[in-house]
Motif scaffolding. Structure first.
Motif, PDB file in Angstrom:
ATOM      1  N   PHE A 142      17.394 -50.426 108.126  1.00 40.66           N
ATOM      2  CA  PHE A 142      16.371 -50.817 109.303  1.00 40.66           C
ATOM      3  C   PHE A 142      17.585 -50.543 110.434  1.00 40.66           C
ATOM      4  O   PHE A 142      18.853 -50.439 110.422  1.00 40.66           O
ATOM      5  N   ARG A 143      17.065 -50.495 111.750  1.00 42.23           N
ATOM      6  CA  ARG A 143      17.665 -50.378 112.914  1.00 42.23           C
ATOM      7  C   ARG A 143      17.388 -51.509 113.859  1.00 42.23           C
ATOM      8  O   ARG A 143      16.236 -51.822 113.716  1.00 42.23           O
ATOM      9  N   ALA A 144      18.203 -51.927 114.775  1.00 42.91           N
ATOM     10  CA  ALA A 144      18.034 -53.026 115.681  1.00 42.91           C
ATOM     11  C   ALA A 144      19.039 -52.757 116.950  1.00 42.91           C
ATOM     12  O   ALA A 144      20.042 -52.058 116.760  1.00 42.91           O
ATOM     13  N   GLN A 145      18.575 -53.310 117.922  1.00 44.60           N
ATOM     14  CA  GLN A 145      19.330 -53.112 119.312  1.00 44.60           C
ATOM     15  C   GLN A 145      19.767 -54.583 119.463  1.00 44.60           C
ATOM     16  O   GLN A 145      18.892 -55.364 119.715  1.00 44.60           O
ATOM     17  N   VAL A 146      20.847 -54.736 120.014  1.00 45.89           N
ATOM     18  CA  VAL A 146      21.479 -55.947 120.358  1.00 45.89           C
ATOM     19  C   VAL A 146      22.258 -55.830 121.650  1.00 45.89           C
ATOM     20  O   VAL A 146      22.748 -54.762 121.834  1.00 45.89           O
ATOM     21  N   VAL A 147      22.077 -56.833 122.414  1.00 43.52           N
ATOM     22  CA  VAL A 147      22.824 -57.003 123.663  1.00 43.52           C
ATOM     23  C   VAL A 147      23.731 -58.034 123.369  1.00 43.52           C
ATOM     24  O   VAL A 147      23.207 -59.214 123.378  1.00 43.52           O
ATOM     25  N   VAL A 148      25.331 -57.747 123.665  1.00 43.79           N
ATOM     26  CA  VAL A 148      26.105 -58.914 123.448  1.00 43.79           C
ATOM     27  C   VAL A 148      27.087 -59.033 124.585  1.00 43.79           C
ATOM     28  O   VAL A 148      27.036 -58.150 125.356  1.00 43.79           O
ATOM     29  N   GLY A 149      28.008 -60.032 124.684  1.00 44.05           N
ATOM     30  CA  GLY A 149      28.556 -60.219 125.642  1.00 44.05           C
ATOM     31  C   GLY A 149      30.038 -59.993 125.183  1.00 44.05           C
ATOM     32  O   GLY A 149      30.555 -60.625 124.064  1.00 44.05           O
ATOM     33  N   ALA A 150      30.820 -59.233 125.971  1.00 43.67           N
ATOM     34  CA  ALA A 150      32.229 -58.906 125.625  1.00 43.67           C
ATOM     35  C   ALA A 150      33.182 -59.286 126.416  1.00 43.67           C
ATOM     36  O   ALA A 150      32.938 -59.263 127.775  1.00 43.67           O
ATOM     37  N   ARG A 151      34.388 -59.709 126.364  1.00 48.05           N
ATOM     38  CA  ARG A 151      35.625 -59.726 127.290  1.00 48.05           C
ATOM     39  C   ARG A 151      35.823 -58.582 127.995  1.00 48.05           C
ATOM     40  O   ARG A 151      36.066 -57.540 127.495  1.00 48.05           O
ATOM     41  N   ALA A 152      35.849 -59.003 129.501  1.00 56.75           N
ATOM     42  CA  ALA A 152      36.250 -57.860 130.168  1.00 56.75           C
ATOM     43  C   ALA A 152      37.705 -57.834 130.300  1.00 56.75           C
ATOM     44  O   ALA A 152      38.330 -58.912 130.155  1.00 56.75           O
ATOM     45  N   PRO A 153      38.279 -56.859 130.486  1.00 54.42           N
ATOM     46  CA  PRO A 153      39.830 -56.520 130.392  1.00 54.42           C
ATOM     47  C   PRO A 153      40.427 -57.272 131.486  1.00 54.42           C
ATOM     48  O   PRO A 153      39.583 -57.371 132.654  1.00 54.42           O
ATOM     49  N   ASP A 154      41.558 -57.739 131.460  1.00 56.75           N
ATOM     50  CA  ASP A 154      42.455 -58.332 132.791  1.00 56.75           C
ATOM     51  C   ASP A 154      42.531 -57.507 133.647  1.00 56.75           C
ATOM     52  O   ASP A 154      43.391 -56.369 133.481  1.00 56.75           O
ATOM     53  N   ALA A 155      42.126 -57.583 134.770  1.00 57.02           N
ATOM     54  CA  ALA A 155      42.165 -56.615 135.966  1.00 57.02           C
ATOM     55  C   ALA A 155      43.345 -56.863 137.020  1.00 57.02           C
ATOM     56  O   ALA A 155      43.547 -56.394 137.839  1.00 57.02           O
ATOM     57  N   GLY A 156      43.975 -57.968 136.508  1.00 53.99           N
ATOM     58  CA  GLY A 156      45.208 -58.252 137.347  1.00 53.99           C
ATOM     59  C   GLY A 156      45.065 -59.706 138.213  1.00 53.99           C
ATOM     60  O   GLY A 156      43.794 -60.356 138.050  1.00 53.99           O
ATOM     61  N   ARG A 157      46.092 -60.162 138.854  1.00 52.74           N
ATOM     62  CA  ARG A 157      46.032 -61.273 139.513  1.00 52.74           C
ATOM     63  C   ARG A 157      44.936 -61.386 140.551  1.00 52.74           C
ATOM     64  O   ARG A 157      44.394 -60.326 141.207  1.00 52.74           O
ATOM     65  N   GLY A 158      44.153 -62.480 140.585  1.00 44.38           N
ATOM     66  CA  GLY A 158      42.849 -62.608 141.309  1.00 44.38           C
ATOM     67  C   GLY A 158      41.520 -62.168 140.960  1.00 44.38           C
ATOM     68  O   GLY A 158      40.275 -62.134 141.045  1.00 44.38           O
ATOM     69  N   SER A 159      41.504 -61.537 139.483  1.00 45.29           N
ATOM     70  CA  SER A 159      40.450 -60.802 138.840  1.00 45.29           C
ATOM     71  C   SER A 159      39.729 -62.164 138.291  1.00 45.29           C
ATOM     72  O   SER A 159      40.291 -63.265 137.882  1.00 45.29           O
ATOM     73  N   GLN A 185      26.988 -55.484 126.737  1.00 42.74           N
ATOM     74  CA  GLN A 185      27.174 -54.296 126.033  1.00 42.74           C
ATOM     75  C   GLN A 185      26.119 -53.889 125.112  1.00 42.74           C
ATOM     76  O   GLN A 185      25.883 -54.939 124.195  1.00 42.74           O
ATOM     77  N   GLY A 186      25.433 -52.830 125.053  1.00 37.75           N
ATOM     78  CA  GLY A 186      24.314 -52.753 124.289  1.00 37.75           C
ATOM     79  C   GLY A 186      24.704 -52.043 122.913  1.00 37.75           C
ATOM     80  O   GLY A 186      25.515 -50.993 123.134  1.00 37.75           O
ATOM     81  N   LEU A 187      24.304 -52.347 121.809  1.00 37.20           N
ATOM     82  CA  LEU A 187      24.871 -51.729 120.413  1.00 37.20           C
ATOM     83  C   LEU A 187      23.549 -51.282 119.670  1.00 37.20           C
ATOM     84  O   LEU A 187      22.625 -52.057 119.526  1.00 37.20           O
ATOM     85  N   LEU A 188      23.434 -50.313 119.058  1.00 40.24           N
ATOM     86  CA  LEU A 188      22.591 -49.923 118.207  1.00 40.24           C
ATOM     87  C   LEU A 188      22.914 -49.952 116.828  1.00 40.24           C
ATOM     88  O   LEU A 188      24.080 -49.322 116.336  1.00 40.24           O
ATOM     89  N   LEU A 189      22.585 -50.746 116.114  1.00 41.63           N
ATOM     90  CA  LEU A 189      23.097 -51.351 114.673  1.00 41.63           C
ATOM     91  C   LEU A 189      22.214 -50.608 113.631  1.00 41.63           C
ATOM     92  O   LEU A 189      20.791 -50.371 113.712  1.00 41.63           O
ATOM     93  N   ARG A 190      22.694 -50.203 112.330  1.00 41.36           N
ATOM     94  CA  ARG A 190      21.952 -49.844 111.251  1.00 41.36           C
ATOM     95  C   ARG A 190      22.328 -50.439 110.161  1.00 41.36           C
ATOM     96  O   ARG A 190      23.424 -50.694 109.810  1.00 41.36           O
ATOM     97  N   GLY A 191      21.544 -51.040 109.235  1.00 38.93           N
ATOM     98  CA  GLY A 191      21.738 -51.665 108.187  1.00 38.93           C
ATOM     99  C   GLY A 191      20.619 -52.331 107.470  1.00 38.93           C
ATOM    100  O   GLY A 191      19.499 -52.020 107.255  1.00 38.93           O
ATOM    101  N   GLY A 192      21.006 -53.816 106.933  1.00 38.43           N
ATOM    102  CA  GLY A 192      19.901 -54.392 106.323  1.00 38.43           C
ATOM    103  C   GLY A 192      20.797 -55.238 104.980  1.00 38.43           C
ATOM    104  O   GLY A 192      21.955 -54.784 104.797  1.00 38.43           O
ATOM    105  N   ALA A 193      20.206 -56.175 104.462  1.00 41.54           N
ATOM    106  CA  ALA A 193      20.809 -56.597 103.359  1.00 41.54           C
ATOM    107  C   ALA A 193      22.128 -57.332 103.540  1.00 41.54           C
ATOM    108  O   ALA A 193      22.991 -57.201 102.671  1.00 41.54           O
TER     109      ALA A 193
END
Length: 545
Positions: free
Chosen positions: A502-519, A527-535
């Protein structure tokens, strides 16, 4: 074969040109390789538009420039193939060999069109009419239909070949005058790419025929239009396209490569052609000239020689030179030209037959045309020479259902032929947009529900629980949205290569990189992922931006 044009022959007569044109050549080659009958409508497309089609397709309303979908709507039984200039060149080699066997001195303008001086064949066979008829018969013996035209100039001869006419000496201008001005841009082998823009401008100025354009003063044309318009104006007036100032190349520009060991395979010949083409163009650039006619000579260890001259409307580039060498050697080494060599190629030589001043080229503000690309090509050839041909690879759009299957990696400089036809129907293909990143090897992940239990998919395609978390490399990301799953059941008839899942599409929340002081540290980005698998086992097939 008929005669056209009227008028009194000019004094001196000049050099007459004979053109051999194979109609709808890209469509013909596509039909031959597909094994289709002669009456099957065929169209060749590039960038989703028709660039060539057979007479059967035109009878159903298919025309050049139509979108693929519209062409298929007009002709439901239309066979559609992708444009492939390498395919056209390979299959054109037997035609060139057939003409060359009767009349040496053939110059190839492009696959499907060649020219030669008419004096030799007409003197040998008794007349231009007899020579044209004999050439048509010889090409027909090779299994190809063609038309022949003869005129005072190259462009007029090509136009005459499209009509199967022999234009009387001195009557080229009168023959061209009533024709539509679009004929000046009809043949890419004799005109620059910007010729279509010139034709459009002439129409808007009210110049509908070639005669209207020829009536303009050369001074006015030169001051109002560009360099290509001057060449087009000469053609319209029945004059040679290139002025007599075009000079032969000095001997020091000839490049030669001695192959040790001898070259017997087409891929090895293509590799040698690339390095030799770069050497040739380095010498041309140092001399301040560009090549417009190129002679390619090859000699085998048993003394067999094969030579061909290529004529171009524009100065050759390193890629264009390498392509022509590869096309020629492909036809010879594989025996398509009718005589296969008995030994490998030991000497390969490129000779610029005609050169023009580099001032004819449009130079960039910070250097010559493609200067940066040329340096990159040299670097890539150097890397291939050190590490092997497979060390540098490029992606070619291919056919398939998954994102990884839709890209074929080929060694740089090789013929870009995908493993699977991208134009074929692929039911179940992952729809657009395509993932921005496709892992070389699928990345294993866990798809968990809210209770931390692995999400399973039943035989009916139903999930055991809504996905809540995707775990990658031991780190979990929350699932913000998901879609699917969709069944994957490919090549079920062949257990050795069958794929199910099977294939599935998921949208996950990922940590943004540290952009420095004040970020905004700790902020989640999607981030969108295309997954394939099952079982209970899933892999990341692609990542969407």
């Amino acid at each position: 074969m008929s005669r056209g044009g009227a008028g009194v022959p000019e004094a001196g007569g000049g050099t007459r040109t004979l053109a051999v044109w194979c109609p709808d050549w890209p469509a013909v080659t596509a039909a031959v390789l597909a094994g289709l009958p002669a009456d099957r409508p065929v169209a060749v497309v590039s960038a989703n538009r028709v660039v060539a089609c057979t007479a059967g397709a035109r009878a159903d309303g298919v025309r050049r420039g139509l979108r693929r979908r519209e062409a298929q709507a007009r002709c439901p039984e239309l066979y559609v193939a992708q444009a492939d200039v390498d395919r056209d060149a390979r299959l054109f080699e037997p035609v060139v060999a057939a003409v060359d066997s009767l009349a040496p001195g053939v110059e190839v303008l492009r696959p499907g069109l060649l020219v030669l001086a008419a004096r030799g064949p007409s003197g040998y066979f008794g007349s231009e009419q007899a020579a044209a008829e004999r050439l048509v018969d010889e090409v027909a013996a090779a299994g190809v239909e063609c038309q022949v035209g003869v005129a005072d100039t190259l462009s007029a001869a090509v136009v005459a070949a499209r009509r199967g006419l022999l234009v009387q000496p001195g009557a080229s201008a009168a023959f061209l005058a009533p024709l539509a001005v679009a004929e000046l841009a009809q043949e890419p082998g004799t005109s620059a790419p910007e010729r279509a823009e010139l034709v459009d401008l002439l129409r808007r100025l009210g110049l509908r025929t070639i005669g209207d354009f020829a009536a303009l003063s050369p001074t006015d044309v030169g001051s109002r239009f560009g360099a290509d318009a001057v060449l087009a104006h000469r053609s319209a007036r029945g004059l040679p396209e290139r002025p007599p100032s075009a000079r032969r190349a000095p001997p020091e520009l000839v490049v030669e490569l001695r192959c040790d060991p001898p070259v017997e395979r087409v891929d090895a010949a293509a590799f040698a052609a690339r390095s030799l083409a770069l050497d040739l163009h380095a010498r041309l650039a140092a001399a301040g000239v560009a090549c417009t006619r190129l002679a390619v000579h090859a000699r085998t260890g048993n003394g067999e020689e094969h030579a061909r001259t290529w004529r171009c409307a524009e100065p050759l580039t390193p890629e264009g030179t390498a392509d022509r060498v590869r096309w020629q050697l492909d036809g010879w080494l594989t025996g398509r030209s009718g005589s296969r060599p008995t030994a490998g190629v030991v000497v390969l030589r490129l000779e610029p037959v005609e050169v023009v001043s580099a001032g004819a080229l449009q130079l960039g503000l910070w250097g010559g045309v493609g200067e940066g690309d040329d340096r990159a090509r040299r670097a890539l050839v150097r890397v291939q020479g050190l590490l092997g041909g497979d060390a540098v690879q490029v992606g070619v759009r291919s056919g398939g259902r998954g994102p990884a299957e839709q890209v074929t990696l080929l060694p740089w400089g090789d013929e870009r032929v995908p493993v699977l036809d991208p134009a074929a129907p692929w039911p179940g293909r992952v729809p657009a947009p395509a993932p921005a990143t496709v892992p070389v090897e699928p990345v294993e992940v866990q798809l968990l529900d809210a209770a931390g239990v692995a999400v399973a998919v039943s035989d009916r395609g139903e999930v055991s629980a809504p996905p809540a978390t995707v775990v990658r490399a031991g780190r979990g990301s929350p699932v913000l949205a998901w879609a699917g799953p969709w069944p994957v059941d490919e090549r079920w008839w062949d257990p050795a290569v069958a794929q199910q899942g099977f294939r599935a599409q998921v949208v996950v929340g990922a940590r943004a990189p540290d952009a420095g002081r004040g970020s905004d540290v700790g902020r989640e980005h999607e981030q969108g992922l295309l997954l394939r698998g099952g079982a209970g086992c899933w892999h990341v097939e692609g990542v969407y931006d």
